[in-house]
Design an enzyme around this catalytic site. Structure first.
Site, mmCIF file in Angstrom:
data_model
loop_
_atom_site.group_PDB
_atom_site.id
_atom_site.type_symbol
_atom_site.label_atom_id
_atom_site.label_comp_id
_atom_site.label_asym_id
_atom_site.label_seq_id
_atom_site.Cartn_x
_atom_site.Cartn_y
_atom_site.Cartn_z
ATOM 1 N N GLU A 73 -35.806 -26.105 -10.320
ATOM 2 C CA GLU A 73 -35.472 -24.939 -9.504
ATOM 3 C C GLU A 73 -34.445 -25.268 -8.424
ATOM 4 O OE1 GLU A 73 -35.998 -22.071 -10.321
ATOM 5 O OE2 GLU A 73 -37.597 -22.306 -11.797
ATOM 6 N N TYR A 117 -37.314 -17.779 -2.920
ATOM 7 C CA TYR A 117 -37.175 -17.815 -4.380
ATOM 8 C C TYR A 117 -37.912 -19.009 -4.977
ATOM 9 C CZ TYR A 117 -35.729 -19.120 -8.920
ATOM 10 O OH TYR A 117 -35.807 -19.529 -10.219
ATOM 11 N N ASP A 163 -34.194 -13.989 -7.678
ATOM 12 C CA ASP A 163 -32.867 -14.613 -7.619
ATOM 13 C C ASP A 163 -31.813 -13.554 -7.945
ATOM 14 O OD1 ASP A 163 -33.235 -14.163 -10.287
ATOM 15 O OD2 ASP A 163 -32.367 -16.062 -10.919
#
Length: 365
Positions: free
Chosen positions: A47, A130, A148
């Site tokens: 991520e 996020y 996102d």
DNA sequence: CAAACGTGGGC
DNA sequence: TGCCCAAGTTT
């Protein structure tokens, strides 16, 4: 979230929407290296790497990074220079310094286990809304939004949301929407499917609506507005900066390199000595012989300019005038100033701009 | 909240 | 060529 959006959501067949979306994802999801298991550490690393970065770019970095730092423990105890080297070329280098800092905290404070509570995980360096949502949903199966750019684009179309997605404040609207749409049965696939849909079908330009598994639920498709959404304001142009960089070599064929400051642009990366200049001084080499004498108490003679490098960042443009030169006397090395051979230089993480400098002069020295 | 913070690819 | 983008966070 406005009443208008709320009304749209309430009128949707949300259960069918979830099934259509997740069913599509199960059939079409890409085989990506971070999807082999749900190890929170691997999800976390992926991520962070994927922030503002394309999947194709990330894949080889992810594989190498996990090879070098397979566990929380390995990353927590690694030298920062090695970690930065593994990130070299990926950009946004504070991501990996924050990641290592956060991993150290997890190692020491949480016994090496990535926390599964929103407050705890959100307090880690580099973990914003996020990333917290992504880890909580993908690694721990919690029904948290992971909003996102893809999710904002997809949902702006499905729900006809006209807010400017470039504004910081817009994210909250989309988080609220996800909270009322998300599958509690499979939050992981729901979030990933929304992003995957944005990447493969609901693209920024010319979305493939006829292939879309949820087009029946999409207000933009139903009204022919898919090309008008999302609303996104333009970012402003980069400013140009003139600079001079010097590749200085001594009589043992070693090159002089220095470490950048620990904050700001390209923090803690290595570079060739350089300084910002006015347009009018960019080719007056005597100026820079004086500069090196003052800054490093070193005698150096410069050759004529050997090249010019343009490097474009997201917010500025470096126009680098490159000189070579000879180091006349000895120099006091330190943790931030080193003389290295062409072989040794490979261990140091350089920004791409300075990799270009090295490539430019390596044949000429 | 707008700006800082990288890089490479697509058109 | 120039502009936009790509799974954002920090200040």
């Amino acid at each position: 979230m406005t009443n208008e959006i709320l009304k749209t959501i309430e009128e949707m067949d949300r259960q069918t929407f979830r099934e259509d979306l997740i069913g599509w994802f199960e059939n079409e999801m890409r085989d990506l290296p971070w999807r082999k298991d749900q190890d929170p550490y691997k999800v976390w690393v992926s991520e962070i790497m994927l922030q503002q970065t394309r999947v194709d770019t990330v894949i080889p970095y992810f594989t190498r990074f996990l090879d070098k730092f397979p566990t929380i423990e390995a990353l927590a105890t690694a030298d920062e220079d090695k970690v930065l080297k593994a990130w070299e070329g990926l950009g946004y280098y504070s991501r990996v310094r924050n990641l290592q800092s956060a991993v150290k905290e997890v190692h020491e404070k949480y016994n090496g286990k990535v926390p599964d509570q929103p407050e705890a995980i959100s307090s880690l360096k580099g973990v914003g809304p996020y990333t917290a949502g992504a880890i909580l949903s993908i690694a721990y199966g919690k029904p948290e939004p992971a909003v996102d750019g893809n999710v904002m684009r997809v949902l702006s179309r499905i729900l006809l949301i006209w807010e400017d997605i470039a504004k910081t404040s817009s994210r909250k609207t989309f988080e609220s929407a996800v909270r009322s749409l998300i599958s509690h049965e499979n939050p992981s696939y729901f979030n990933q499917a929304l992003m995957e849909l944005g990447a493969l079908i609901c693209t920024p330009t010319s979305p493939s609506c006829l292939l879309c598994p949820v087009r029946e639920h999409c207000q933009a498709f139903n009204t022919g507005m898919q090309n008008e959404l999302p609303v996104k304001s333009k970012k402003k142009k980069q400013r140009s900066v003139e600079m001079v960089a010097v590749v200085l070599r001594n009589d043992k064929n070693q090159l002089l390199i220095r470490k950048r400051p620990e904050t700001g642009l390209l923090a803690n990366l290595w570079e060739f000595p350089n300084t910002e200049v006015g347009l009018e001084f960019r080719s007056e080499k005597e100026q820079f012989e004086d500069y090196f004498k003052e800054k490093y108490q070193v005698e150096a003679t410069l050759d004529d300019m050997v090249g010019r490098i343009e490097h474009v960042f997201s917010h500025l443009i470096w126009n680098i005038h490159v000189f070579t030169g000879q180091l006349k006397g000895p120099i006091q090395e330190s943790s931030k100033l080193k003389l290295v051979t062409l072989e040794e230089i490979e261990q140091y993480a350089f920004p791409v701009s300075h990799q270009k400098i090295l490539k430019e002069v390596v044949g000429k020295i």
